[in-house]
Enzyme design. Sequence first.
Site, short mmCIF file in Angstrom:
data_model
loop_
_atom_site.label_atom_id
_atom_site.label_comp_id
_atom_site.label_asym_id
_atom_site.label_seq_id
_atom_site.Cartn_x
_atom_site.Cartn_y
_atom_site.Cartn_z
N GLU A 290 0.82 -1.21 0.00
CA GLU A 290 0.00 0.00 0.00
C GLU A 290 0.86 1.27 0.00
O GLU A 290 1.76 1.42 0.83
CB GLU A 290 -0.91 -0.03 1.24
CG GLU A 290 -1.81 1.18 1.39
CD GLU A 290 -2.71 1.42 0.20
OE1 GLU A 290 -3.34 0.46 -0.29
OE2 GLU A 290 -2.77 2.57 -0.26
N THR B 140 -5.84 1.31 -5.46
CA THR B 140 -5.34 -0.07 -5.33
C THR B 140 -5.96 -0.98 -6.40
O THR B 140 -5.27 -1.79 -7.02
CB THR B 140 -5.68 -0.67 -3.96
OG1 THR B 140 -5.25 0.23 -2.95
CG2 THR B 140 -5.00 -2.00 -3.76
N HIS C 85 -1.40 3.14 4.73
CA HIS C 85 -2.48 3.82 3.99
C HIS C 85 -2.74 5.17 4.63
O HIS C 85 -2.68 5.29 5.85
CB HIS C 85 -3.75 2.96 4.02
CG HIS C 85 -4.80 3.42 3.05
ND1 HIS C 85 -5.51 4.58 3.22
CD2 HIS C 85 -5.24 2.86 1.90
CE1 HIS C 85 -6.35 4.72 2.20
NE2 HIS C 85 -6.21 3.68 1.39
N ASP D 67 1.64 0.01 -4.80
CA ASP D 67 0.44 0.06 -5.65
C ASP D 67 0.24 1.40 -6.34
O ASP D 67 -0.17 1.46 -7.49
CB ASP D 67 -0.82 -0.39 -4.89
CG ASP D 67 -1.17 0.48 -3.70
OD1 ASP D 67 -0.37 1.35 -3.30
OD2 ASP D 67 -2.29 0.29 -3.14
N HIS D 68 0.53 2.50 -5.64
CA HIS D 68 0.34 3.85 -6.21
C HIS D 68 0.96 4.85 -5.25
O HIS D 68 1.46 4.46 -4.19
CB HIS D 68 -1.15 4.16 -6.40
CG HIS D 68 -1.97 3.84 -5.18
ND1 HIS D 68 -1.93 4.62 -4.05
CD2 HIS D 68 -2.78 2.80 -4.89
CE1 HIS D 68 -2.71 4.09 -3.13
NE2 HIS D 68 -3.24 2.97 -3.59
C1 GP9 Z 1 -8.64 -1.25 0.49
C2 GP9 Z 1 -7.21 -1.03 0.19
C3 GP9 Z 1 -6.91 0.43 0.02
O1 GP9 Z 1 -9.06 -2.54 0.46
O2 GP9 Z 1 -6.84 -1.78 -0.89
O3 GP9 Z 1 -7.42 0.94 -1.14
P1 GP9 Z 1 -6.98 2.35 -1.73
O4 GP9 Z 1 -7.68 3.40 -0.95
O5 GP9 Z 1 -5.49 2.46 -1.60
O6 GP9 Z 1 -7.41 2.28 -3.15
MN MN Z 2 -3.81 1.45 -2.22
#
Ligand code: GP9
Ligand code: MN
Length: 627
Positions: free
Chosen positions: A253, A295, A410, A469-470
């Site tokens: 994340e 994500t 996150h 992921d980003h």
């Molecule tokens: C939620 C997690 C976070 O299940 O994958 O999502 P995001 O906010 O980063 O898209």
């Molecule tokens: Mn994410």
Amino acid sequence: MFNKKLQMPLYLFATLLFGLKTYIIYRFVFNISLDNMMQELILFINPFIGALFFFMLSLFFNQRRQIKFIKYGILIGSIILYFNIVFYRNFSDFITIPLLFQGSNAADLGSSVLGLIKYWDIVLFADVVIVWTVAKKYGTQITGTFTKRYKRLVLTTSVVLLVVNYGLAEMERPQLLQRTFDREYLVKNIGGVFNYLIYDAVLQSKSQAQRVFADGNELKEISDYIKDETTTDGSKEMFGIAKDKNIIFLEIESLQSFVINNTLHGEEVTPFLNDLIDDSYYFENFYHQTAQGKTSDSEFLIENSLYPSPRGAVYFTHAQNDYHSLPEIIGNNGYTSSVFHANDNSFWNRDVMYENIEYDQLYDIDSYEVTDQNSVGWGLKDKEFFKQSLKYIEKMEQPFYSKFITLTNHYPFELDPEDATLEKYDSNSKTLNNYFQTVRYTDEAIEEFFQYMKDIGLYEDSVFIIMGDHYGISDFHKKAMSQYLDKEYNDYLHVQLQKVPFYLHIPGQEGEVISKISGQIDVKPTILNLLGIDDSNDLSFGTDLFGDERKDFIALRDGSFITEEYIYSNDSCYDRQTGEVIENTIETDGEEQSACQPYVEKVQKELNYSDKIIFGDLLRFYDFADE
Ligand code: GP9
Ligand code: MN
């Protein structure tokens, strides 16, 4: 002031107040970059023109209804604007209709949302309070019965103004409406957030219609393009190297590359990940290519090697399409596939999408023991997550492909003090200050996970992929980022900050640091090549990361791109190495154009093709076995 002599009917008063507020918000809350006087002018007039068009509609009601229309109009308008502000604070982006319908996600945002609301936001509703008070005090004195002629005049003026606004925007940015990839341009040029929402609604229905009317014919052109441009021979050396081994994919994340091999207060931020570079293939110029689906977009890119949607999350909007996904392909080659993620299975519509793209199993929140003690922020802490996942991996039928999606790092990057092993950063951004601590925590969690894999004897039989992921730090935190990196924050740096780490760790191999440009779109063909699966019939926009003949650009979802030489963003072309703006032009077909221009067109073409596949659900017409 509001008597009839002064001729300030309520609809005009509301227009002025709301227009002014909206302008101030566009100018000072949203980080909209303005390049010239024309853009300044457009941004200044369009809130008033938009507000006038809306509030003058009240003239067509009787007096009492006029007041109601204006009162509730300004209230609802302010709420929509406010939602956009809150959303923008997190994502540096505007809300789109598909996103509004992702209520299940919004409900889960919880602590994140609270962090985005500020007490002084109440000021943003001052115009509502004023209009409601005035309406109460003066009642029908300030509305009126207007003559037909007057109404017609106001209506015509307002429509003419809208046309002028649109005309100016079109002059400033031709083909604005056709090129939806840049929400910021749209918002600033077509009348702000409100017109944008209407525009988006039209797009939404158009994309529904697209599927109905699509037929297989369009696919020919696209598959020809893919065969010519993106289907290249994968690396022979790496072909089949992971055959029959387990693939363990750690999707981390919000992990960005700028923390790797970097320090804070003289300490390494990610000691484990830094060391891991020594015996891994590490791609140091690897970009995320996600958009609003965050994500889920990065998952989509990995699974399909197609670009995510320019608006909304394709996991929501096109979860029922036909895909030829990674889990499906490897499933046909004897692999069991699974995802581990300690969140509700409906988040990002994963339950629906995963079933469609043929994951065998999802270990969601119900597979974990989640308590107040072992969770923070968005849920189960990463260390616990890995630990509790062991009992499932141990029993898994081999060879398997398993993706682990972490959560602790996150936004807003909360951590219990006892889990923090690095001091916070000190800047004006609480978000960035916290970020380093959660990144460090996740780094430790990954280290523990590797140890567990060794302990249970799975390490040697597996290959490991680790990917961010980003981005985690949006450009809302420019000042703090600029302070930390000691660099000026501009569009060039913004693009460079979209780099996320990508590791391929094969036990027993040394690996190397690879500098060529690469992105999430390339992961699927790379994995297939590593597994020794021939993917020449697949329709992917990416190319094998180890292949010699790679496509020469990485497209970001907003139309920015990276080539070995250039970085292009927001109409500017930069030298990739120096970050200098390239003013030079090149001559193509007798015309002078920017050095980036040929790529601008290529990138648009490719993104468009990908969108066509998704919006038209075109893969349903493609026979992967037969080609
Ligand atoms: C939620 C997690 C976070 O299940 O994958 O999502 P995001 O906010 O980063 O898209
Ligand atoms: Mn994410």
